[in-house]
Design a protein around this motif. Structure first.
Motif, short mmCIF file in Angstrom:
data_model
loop_
_atom_site.label_atom_id
_atom_site.label_comp_id
_atom_site.label_asym_id
_atom_site.label_seq_id
_atom_site.Cartn_x
_atom_site.Cartn_y
_atom_site.Cartn_z
N GLU A 35 0.83 -1.21 0.00
CA GLU A 35 0.00 0.00 0.00
C GLU A 35 0.87 1.26 0.00
O GLU A 35 2.05 1.22 0.36
CB GLU A 35 -0.91 0.01 1.23
CG GLU A 35 -1.92 -1.13 1.24
CD GLU A 35 -2.86 -1.09 2.43
OE1 GLU A 35 -4.07 -1.26 2.22
OE2 GLU A 35 -2.38 -0.89 3.56
N SER A 90 2.82 -1.24 4.96
CA SER A 90 1.47 -1.76 5.11
C SER A 90 1.07 -2.55 3.87
O SER A 90 1.24 -2.08 2.74
CB SER A 90 0.48 -0.62 5.35
OG SER A 90 -0.83 -1.13 5.52
N GLY A 129 -1.86 -4.58 1.57
CA GLY A 129 -3.28 -4.65 1.28
C GLY A 129 -3.62 -5.89 0.49
O GLY A 129 -2.75 -6.48 -0.17
N TYR A 137 -6.58 -7.36 -2.30
CA TYR A 137 -7.73 -7.04 -3.15
C TYR A 137 -8.27 -8.34 -3.74
O TYR A 137 -7.52 -9.13 -4.32
CB TYR A 137 -7.33 -6.08 -4.26
CG TYR A 137 -7.05 -4.69 -3.75
CD1 TYR A 137 -8.05 -3.71 -3.77
CD2 TYR A 137 -5.81 -4.35 -3.22
CE1 TYR A 137 -7.80 -2.43 -3.28
CE2 TYR A 137 -5.56 -3.08 -2.72
CZ TYR A 137 -6.56 -2.13 -2.76
OH TYR A 137 -6.32 -0.87 -2.26
N ASP A 191 -12.97 -0.61 -9.54
CA ASP A 191 -12.64 -0.79 -8.12
C ASP A 191 -13.87 -1.16 -7.30
O ASP A 191 -13.75 -1.83 -6.27
CB ASP A 191 -12.00 0.49 -7.56
CG ASP A 191 -10.58 0.69 -8.07
OD1 ASP A 191 -9.98 -0.30 -8.55
OD2 ASP A 191 -10.09 1.83 -8.01
N CYS A 200 -11.56 -5.21 -0.37
CA CYS A 200 -10.21 -4.86 0.09
C CYS A 200 -10.06 -5.12 1.58
O CYS A 200 -10.97 -4.83 2.37
CB CYS A 200 -9.91 -3.40 -0.22
SG CYS A 200 -8.31 -2.82 0.40
N SER A 259 -7.13 -3.99 4.28
CA SER A 259 -5.97 -3.11 4.30
C SER A 259 -5.33 -3.04 5.69
O SER A 259 -5.82 -3.62 6.65
CB SER A 259 -6.36 -1.70 3.85
OG SER A 259 -7.32 -1.15 4.74
N ASN A 260 -4.19 -2.33 5.73
CA ASN A 260 -3.47 -2.07 6.98
C ASN A 260 -2.99 -3.36 7.66
O ASN A 260 -3.17 -3.55 8.87
CB ASN A 260 -4.33 -1.26 7.96
CG ASN A 260 -4.56 0.15 7.47
OD1 ASN A 260 -3.64 0.81 6.99
ND2 ASN A 260 -5.79 0.61 7.55
#
Length: 239
Positions: free
Chosen positions: A164, A173, A175, A177, A188, A193, A195-196
């Motif tokens: 990311e 970080s 991610g 998808y 999108d 997603c 994330s983090n």
């Protein structure tokens, strides 16, 4: 405990900084400069394939490259990072695969190098009943490159683990998808997603793998991802 101290415990944001006269304290200035340098390094870093291969062993992977010939072009031309050249697509064996996993450098190769192998192993352990395509590592890659890779492999579901955009609190970080029926042109809004994912107060590998496995199973069952697939899994209790 002072009010600022309580708030600092709840966030990595720079709040309640001290000062020396009219300026920030030197320690805070140096910490900011260090974080900025780490973010810049993560953006410009190259994926080290030999080290990644060692961390993934005994898993093997196929390496592909987007239409961006180098990092400088990749950063200036996001569109090229979404395209898979025909000669690269030819490296990918089409088959009857349920899930294709792709490790992509994105905007932080550092994140992929540090976190992708452990997360991938945790996810694969949860998805053993499914037919998994050969693992692909993509360089100079944007998220949408996974659509072309997944389509070339003939996968029903594409799962991209990608670095990311670094921030000034975390530069590594990761991610994830998830896209059902991947093909070039997917929007999108047609992806989910997670994330983090990182080791500085972010999502841990086991929790992230649980979320990913739930999304993958539901996506394959309902035949969709994106805004039509909302996470409804039971919240995980700390343990």
């Amino acid at each position: 405990m002072a009010g600022w101290d309580r708030l600092r415990m709840a966030t990595r944001a720079r709040i309640g900084l001290g000062r020396a006269g009219d300026a920030l304290a030197l320690r805070d200035v140096l910490a900011f400069q260090m974080a900025h340098a780490a973010a810049r390094d993560a953006v410009h870093a190259a994926l080290e394939l030999e080290a990644l291969a060692a961390d993934l062993a005994p898993l093997a992977f196929l390496a592909v490259h987007s239409a961006a010939p180098d990092r400088a072009t990749y950063l200036r031309r996001p569109d090229l990072g979404r395209r898979l050249p025909p000669e690269e697509a030819a490296k990918l064996p089409a088959g009857e695969h349920d899930i294709a996993f792709i490790l992509a450098d994105g905007l932080s190769a550092t994140a992929v190098q540090r976190h992708a192998p452990a997360l991938l192993r945790a996810a694969l352990a949860r998805l053993r009943p499914y037919r998994v395509a050969p693992l692909v590592v993509a360089r100079q890659a944007r998220v949408a490159l996974g659509d072309a890779i997944g389509a070339a492999l003939g996968a029903r579901l594409c799962v991209m683990l990608i670095g990311e955009r670094p921030g000034l609190s975390v530069a590594d970080s990761l991610g994830v998808y998830v896209t059902y029926a991947p093909r070039p042109g997917r929007a999108d809004a047609e992806r989910n997603c997670i994330s983090n994912i990182h080791g500085q107060g972010g999502l841990g590998y086991e929790v992230a793998a649980d979320k990913l496995a739930w999304l993958a199973r539901e996506a394959l069952t309902r035949q969709l991802t994106g805004v039509g697939l909302k996470e409804e899994m039971t919240p995980l209790l700390p343990g």
